[in-house]
Motif scaffolding. Structure first.
Motif, PDB file in Angstrom:
ATOM      1  N   LYS A 101     -28.245 -31.491 -28.903  1.00  0.00           N
ATOM      2  CA  LYS A 101     -27.813 -30.097 -28.990  1.00  0.00           C
ATOM      3  C   LYS A 101     -28.965 -29.283 -29.547  1.00  0.00           C
ATOM      4  O   LYS A 101     -29.748 -29.773 -30.355  1.00  0.00           O
ATOM      5  CB  LYS A 101     -26.617 -29.962 -29.930  1.00  0.00           C
ATOM      6  CG  LYS A 101     -26.072 -28.541 -30.000  1.00  0.00           C
ATOM      7  CD  LYS A 101     -25.155 -28.302 -31.174  1.00  0.00           C
ATOM      8  CE  LYS A 101     -23.818 -28.949 -31.056  1.00  0.00           C
ATOM      9  NZ  LYS A 101     -22.891 -28.534 -32.115  1.00  0.00           N
ATOM     10  N   LYS A 134     -30.218 -25.363 -20.959  1.00  0.00           N
ATOM     11  CA  LYS A 134     -28.809 -25.468 -20.573  1.00  0.00           C
ATOM     12  C   LYS A 134     -28.657 -26.163 -19.220  1.00  0.00           C
ATOM     13  O   LYS A 134     -27.772 -26.992 -19.044  1.00  0.00           O
ATOM     14  CB  LYS A 134     -28.164 -24.076 -20.499  1.00  0.00           C
ATOM     15  CG  LYS A 134     -27.944 -23.387 -21.817  1.00  0.00           C
ATOM     16  CD  LYS A 134     -26.739 -23.873 -22.546  1.00  0.00           C
ATOM     17  CE  LYS A 134     -25.471 -23.501 -21.821  1.00  0.00           C
ATOM     18  NZ  LYS A 134     -24.262 -23.929 -22.512  1.00  0.00           N
ATOM     19  N   PRO A 139     -26.436 -28.744 -24.698  1.00  0.00           N
ATOM     20  CA  PRO A 139     -25.702 -27.609 -25.254  1.00  0.00           C
ATOM     21  C   PRO A 139     -26.639 -26.743 -26.102  1.00  0.00           C
ATOM     22  O   PRO A 139     -27.397 -27.272 -26.916  1.00  0.00           O
ATOM     23  CB  PRO A 139     -24.632 -28.262 -26.135  1.00  0.00           C
ATOM     24  CG  PRO A 139     -24.552 -29.680 -25.677  1.00  0.00           C
ATOM     25  CD  PRO A 139     -25.906 -30.027 -25.152  1.00  0.00           C
ATOM     26  N   THR A 141     -26.475 -23.421 -28.590  1.00  0.00           N
ATOM     27  CA  THR A 141     -25.580 -22.510 -29.290  1.00  0.00           C
ATOM     28  C   THR A 141     -26.348 -21.650 -30.282  1.00  0.00           C
ATOM     29  O   THR A 141     -27.435 -22.020 -30.723  1.00  0.00           O
ATOM     30  CB  THR A 141     -24.488 -23.285 -30.048  1.00  0.00           C
ATOM     31  OG1 THR A 141     -25.109 -24.129 -31.028  1.00  0.00           O
ATOM     32  CG2 THR A 141     -23.639 -24.120 -29.110  1.00  0.00           C
ATOM     33  N   GLU A 150     -19.941 -21.511 -33.891  1.00  0.00           N
ATOM     34  CA  GLU A 150     -20.956 -21.669 -32.844  1.00  0.00           C
ATOM     35  C   GLU A 150     -20.600 -20.783 -31.662  1.00  0.00           C
ATOM     36  O   GLU A 150     -19.437 -20.702 -31.276  1.00  0.00           O
ATOM     37  CB  GLU A 150     -20.989 -23.115 -32.323  1.00  0.00           C
ATOM     38  CG  GLU A 150     -21.610 -24.101 -33.244  1.00  0.00           C
ATOM     39  CD  GLU A 150     -21.637 -25.473 -32.599  1.00  0.00           C
ATOM     40  OE1 GLU A 150     -22.733 -25.956 -32.301  1.00  0.00           O
ATOM     41  OE2 GLU A 150     -20.551 -26.050 -32.398  1.00  0.00           O
ATOM     42  N   GLU A 151     -21.621 -20.166 -31.085  1.00  0.00           N
ATOM     43  CA  GLU A 151     -21.413 -19.360 -29.882  1.00  0.00           C
ATOM     44  C   GLU A 151     -22.356 -19.869 -28.799  1.00  0.00           C
ATOM     45  O   GLU A 151     -23.545 -20.068 -29.051  1.00  0.00           O
ATOM     46  CB  GLU A 151     -21.699 -17.891 -30.164  1.00  0.00           C
ATOM     47  CG  GLU A 151     -20.743 -17.276 -31.167  1.00  0.00           C
ATOM     48  CD  GLU A 151     -20.983 -15.811 -31.323  1.00  0.00           C
ATOM     49  OE1 GLU A 151     -20.374 -15.035 -30.556  1.00  0.00           O
ATOM     50  OE2 GLU A 151     -21.786 -15.427 -32.193  1.00  0.00           O
ATOM     51  N   ASP A 152     -21.827 -20.088 -27.623  1.00  0.00           N
ATOM     52  CA  ASP A 152     -22.643 -20.546 -26.510  1.00  0.00           C
ATOM     53  C   ASP A 152     -23.692 -19.496 -26.163  1.00  0.00           C
ATOM     54  O   ASP A 152     -23.377 -18.303 -26.098  1.00  0.00           O
ATOM     55  CB  ASP A 152     -21.766 -20.836 -25.292  1.00  0.00           C
ATOM     56  CG  ASP A 152     -22.541 -21.559 -24.206  1.00  0.00           C
ATOM     57  OD1 ASP A 152     -23.401 -20.919 -23.563  1.00  0.00           O
ATOM     58  OD2 ASP A 152     -22.271 -22.750 -23.994  1.00  0.00           O
ATOM     59  N   ASN A 154     -24.971 -18.745 -23.452  1.00  0.00           N
ATOM     60  CA  ASN A 154     -24.690 -18.038 -22.201  1.00  0.00           C
ATOM     61  C   ASN A 154     -24.025 -16.686 -22.424  1.00  0.00           C
ATOM     62  O   ASN A 154     -24.132 -15.799 -21.596  1.00  0.00           O
ATOM     63  CB  ASN A 154     -23.827 -18.885 -21.263  1.00  0.00           C
ATOM     64  CG  ASN A 154     -24.625 -19.983 -20.590  1.00  0.00           C
ATOM     65  OD1 ASN A 154     -25.851 -19.941 -20.532  1.00  0.00           O
ATOM     66  ND2 ASN A 154     -23.927 -20.986 -20.113  1.00  0.00           N
ATOM     67  N   LYS A 155     -23.355 -16.538 -23.535  1.00  0.00           N
ATOM     68  CA  LYS A 155     -22.703 -15.263 -23.878  1.00  0.00           C
ATOM     69  C   LYS A 155     -23.734 -14.145 -24.026  1.00  0.00           C
ATOM     70  O   LYS A 155     -23.409 -12.984 -23.838  1.00  0.00           O
ATOM     71  CB  LYS A 155     -21.913 -15.455 -25.185  1.00  0.00           C
ATOM     72  CG  LYS A 155     -21.177 -14.235 -25.664  1.00  0.00           C
ATOM     73  CD  LYS A 155     -20.391 -14.561 -26.928  1.00  0.00           C
ATOM     74  CE  LYS A 155     -19.693 -13.334 -27.481  1.00  0.00           C
ATOM     75  NZ  LYS A 155     -18.966 -13.640 -28.714  1.00  0.00           N
TER      76      LYS A 155
END
Length: 157
Positions: A101, A134, A139, A141, A150-152, A154-155
């Protein structure tokens, strides 16, 4: 290989790394991978002062890190990697180093970077590197401290 976490943090070793992330990851080795920092003896000495007792620390360039991982130098350790740039982790993946990660902590808003969160700013090359990470199944984050949600990535990219 026992990489617990890889983190992008332009401050490298600092209080949050030592007091929160090292504990959270149960790291037995903090590994800074940075070509410039690995040559700066004053910076290396100051980072080593904050090393938790009983924890190893490496401050090495990307090539040496790759060689050390491929030579199984850290197989019995719980390694927490910190680097300034996402491109460092692309290079590790290119060399066959598995990363469980990647946590994005701090990327400074400088040199034409666009602010995407309070603590993270990226330029186009960094966005592409994060997307590449990715796309390879790692992963990625955003999380400033372990108690934050945690925020991905991709956001934001």
């Amino acid at each position: 290989m026992t990489i617990q976490l890889a983190r992008i943090d332009q401050r490298l070793i600092h209080g949050i790394i030592v007091n929160q992330w090292a504990f959270e990851t149960k790291a037995s080795r903090l590994m800074v991978i940075d070509d410039a920092a690995s040559k700066d003896e004053v910076l290396k000495a100051s980072m080593r002062l904050s090393k938790p007792a009983g924890t190893g620390m490496s401050i090495i360039d990307t090539e040496k890190a790759i060689n050390n991982f491929l030579n199984h130098n850290y197989d019995t350790q719980r390694v927490f990697i910190i680097a300034k740039e996402p491109s460092t982790f692309v290079k590790l993946l290119d060399a066959g180093i598995a990363l469980p990660k990647i946590n994005v902590g701090i990327i400074f808003n400088e040199n034409g970077r666009e602010n995407i969160t309070k603590f993270v700013s990226v330029n186009e090359e960094e966005k592409q590197d994060l997307k590449e990470l990715k796309s390879r199944g790692v992963p990625v984050t955003i999380q400033y401290v372990p108690t934050d949600t945690e925020e991905d990535i991709n956001k934001y990219i």
